[in-house]
Design an enzyme around this catalytic site. Structure first.
Site, mmCIF file in Angstrom:
data_model
loop_
_atom_site.group_PDB
_atom_site.id
_atom_site.type_symbol
_atom_site.label_atom_id
_atom_site.label_comp_id
_atom_site.label_asym_id
_atom_site.label_seq_id
_atom_site.Cartn_x
_atom_site.Cartn_y
_atom_site.Cartn_z
ATOM 1 N N HIS A 13 -8.150 2.114 4.191
ATOM 2 C CA HIS A 13 -8.436 2.055 5.573
ATOM 3 C C HIS A 13 -9.817 3.330 5.777
ATOM 4 O O HIS A 13 -9.898 4.168 4.669
ATOM 5 C CB HIS A 13 -7.309 2.400 6.556
ATOM 6 C CG HIS A 13 -6.700 3.659 6.286
ATOM 7 N ND1 HIS A 13 -5.889 4.433 7.151
ATOM 8 C CD2 HIS A 13 -6.960 4.723 5.424
ATOM 9 C CE1 HIS A 13 -5.510 5.501 6.744
ATOM 10 N NE2 HIS A 13 -5.932 5.816 5.538
ATOM 11 N N CYS A 23 -11.924 11.453 6.026
ATOM 12 C CA CYS A 23 -11.192 10.525 6.702
ATOM 13 C C CYS A 23 -11.871 9.549 7.793
ATOM 14 O O CYS A 23 -11.609 8.119 7.705
ATOM 15 C CB CYS A 23 -10.007 11.049 7.298
ATOM 16 S SG CYS A 23 -8.581 10.070 7.977
ATOM 17 N N HIS A 28 -10.817 4.953 1.965
ATOM 18 C CA HIS A 28 -10.004 5.737 1.128
ATOM 19 C C HIS A 28 -8.498 5.070 1.220
ATOM 20 O O HIS A 28 -8.222 4.309 2.192
ATOM 21 C CB HIS A 28 -9.746 7.169 1.582
ATOM 22 C CG HIS A 28 -9.266 7.432 2.726
ATOM 23 N ND1 HIS A 28 -10.045 7.280 3.895
ATOM 24 C CD2 HIS A 28 -8.071 7.637 3.104
ATOM 25 C CE1 HIS A 28 -9.302 7.785 5.036
ATOM 26 N NE2 HIS A 28 -7.927 8.025 4.534
ATOM 27 N N HIS A 30 -4.339 5.062 0.104
ATOM 28 C CA HIS A 30 -2.867 5.592 0.227
ATOM 29 C C HIS A 30 -1.769 4.957 -0.748
ATOM 30 O O HIS A 30 -1.818 3.725 -0.437
ATOM 31 C CB HIS A 30 -2.333 6.008 1.393
ATOM 32 C CG HIS A 30 -3.305 7.028 2.096
ATOM 33 N ND1 HIS A 30 -3.496 8.315 2.085
ATOM 34 C CD2 HIS A 30 -4.356 6.815 3.103
ATOM 35 C CE1 HIS A 30 -4.459 8.841 2.609
ATOM 36 N NE2 HIS A 30 -4.796 8.000 3.516
ATOM 37 N N HIS A 68 -2.547 -3.860 -0.953
ATOM 38 C CA HIS A 68 -3.655 -4.114 -1.711
ATOM 39 C C HIS A 68 -4.783 -4.914 -0.791
ATOM 40 O O HIS A 68 -5.227 -5.742 -0.845
ATOM 41 C CB HIS A 68 -3.529 -5.189 -3.003
ATOM 42 C CG HIS A 68 -3.179 -3.983 -3.876
ATOM 43 N ND1 HIS A 68 -1.538 -3.615 -4.350
ATOM 44 C CD2 HIS A 68 -3.681 -3.530 -5.146
ATOM 45 C CE1 HIS A 68 -1.627 -2.908 -5.378
ATOM 46 N NE2 HIS A 68 -3.012 -2.829 -5.666
ATOM 47 N N GLU A 136 2.227 8.490 4.554
ATOM 48 C CA GLU A 136 0.864 8.328 4.049
ATOM 49 C C GLU A 136 0.817 9.295 2.776
ATOM 50 O O GLU A 136 -0.201 8.846 1.868
ATOM 51 C CB GLU A 136 -0.058 8.414 5.104
ATOM 52 C CG GLU A 136 -1.678 8.285 4.801
ATOM 53 C CD GLU A 136 -2.431 8.327 6.113
ATOM 54 O OE1 GLU A 136 -2.580 7.508 6.560
ATOM 55 O OE2 GLU A 136 -2.852 9.432 6.357
#
Length: 181
Positions: A13, A23, A28, A30, A68, A136
């Site tokens: 996201h 961010c 990126h 998680h 994914h 996260e």
């Protein structure tokens, strides 16, 4: 009494409008862990609040949808949204920026809706999801409680799943019917 069920997914996201430059400006990902907490006013015929096997029917489909996949904020530019929709089979367009807080509230709303529209048949009581905790990172999580359900305006009918994701759902027609209620 509270029971907990844990799920996980790998997702990517951008969290627009947050404070951290990386961010809010860079894609990126998680390794998310999602914990669901349930309660009921009574135990079922198996002396359970909720048989965890029942969470595999629709709840697992919703959370696994994000595995994914790219979580796309609906407020992104059309060019950006079209890029992901053209170049990735797995994407979810959300009416809120995809932060851990948004995920926890969104999952809470989805699960609350699913439970309210599930016909139980083993003597279950008034089963409720009391909170959803979304990890996260190893050191941080957001937890939304049932009392937080209206913290943000989020209509689950405005969450758009790619065709690839929907086609992977087990009991797809039944889940689509529940989500349209």
């Amino acid at each position: 009494m509270i029971i907990r069920k844990k799920f996980k997914f790998e997702g990517a996201h951008i969290v627009r409008n947050c404070s951290t430059k990386r961010c809010k400006t860079s894609i990126h990902g998680h390794s998310y862990k999602v914990e669901l907490f349930f309660t009921s006013n009574k135990l079922d015929n198996g002396y359970m609040i909720l048989d965890f096997g029942l969470t595999k029917k629709h709840i697992k489909n919703i959370i696994d949808s994000f595995d994914h996949a790219y979580s796309l904020w609906a407020e992104e530019s059309e060019e950006f949204k079209n890029f992901f929709k053209t170049n990735s089979l797995r994407w979810i367009e959300m009416p809120v920026s995809p932060s851990a807080e948004s995920y926890s509230l969104m999952f809470l709303k989805f699960i609350d809706h699913i439970l309210k529209n599930t016909k139980f048949s083993n003597g279950e009581g008034d089963v409720k999801v009391t909170s959803v905790r979304v990890h996260e990172t190893k050191t941080g999580y957001a937890e939304a409680f049932l009392s937080d359900i209206n913290l943000i305006e989020l209509d689950i009918k405005k969450v758009v799943f790619s065709d690839e994701i929907i086609n992977e759902w087990k009991n797809k027609d039944e889940l689509l019917k529940i989500l349209s209620v």
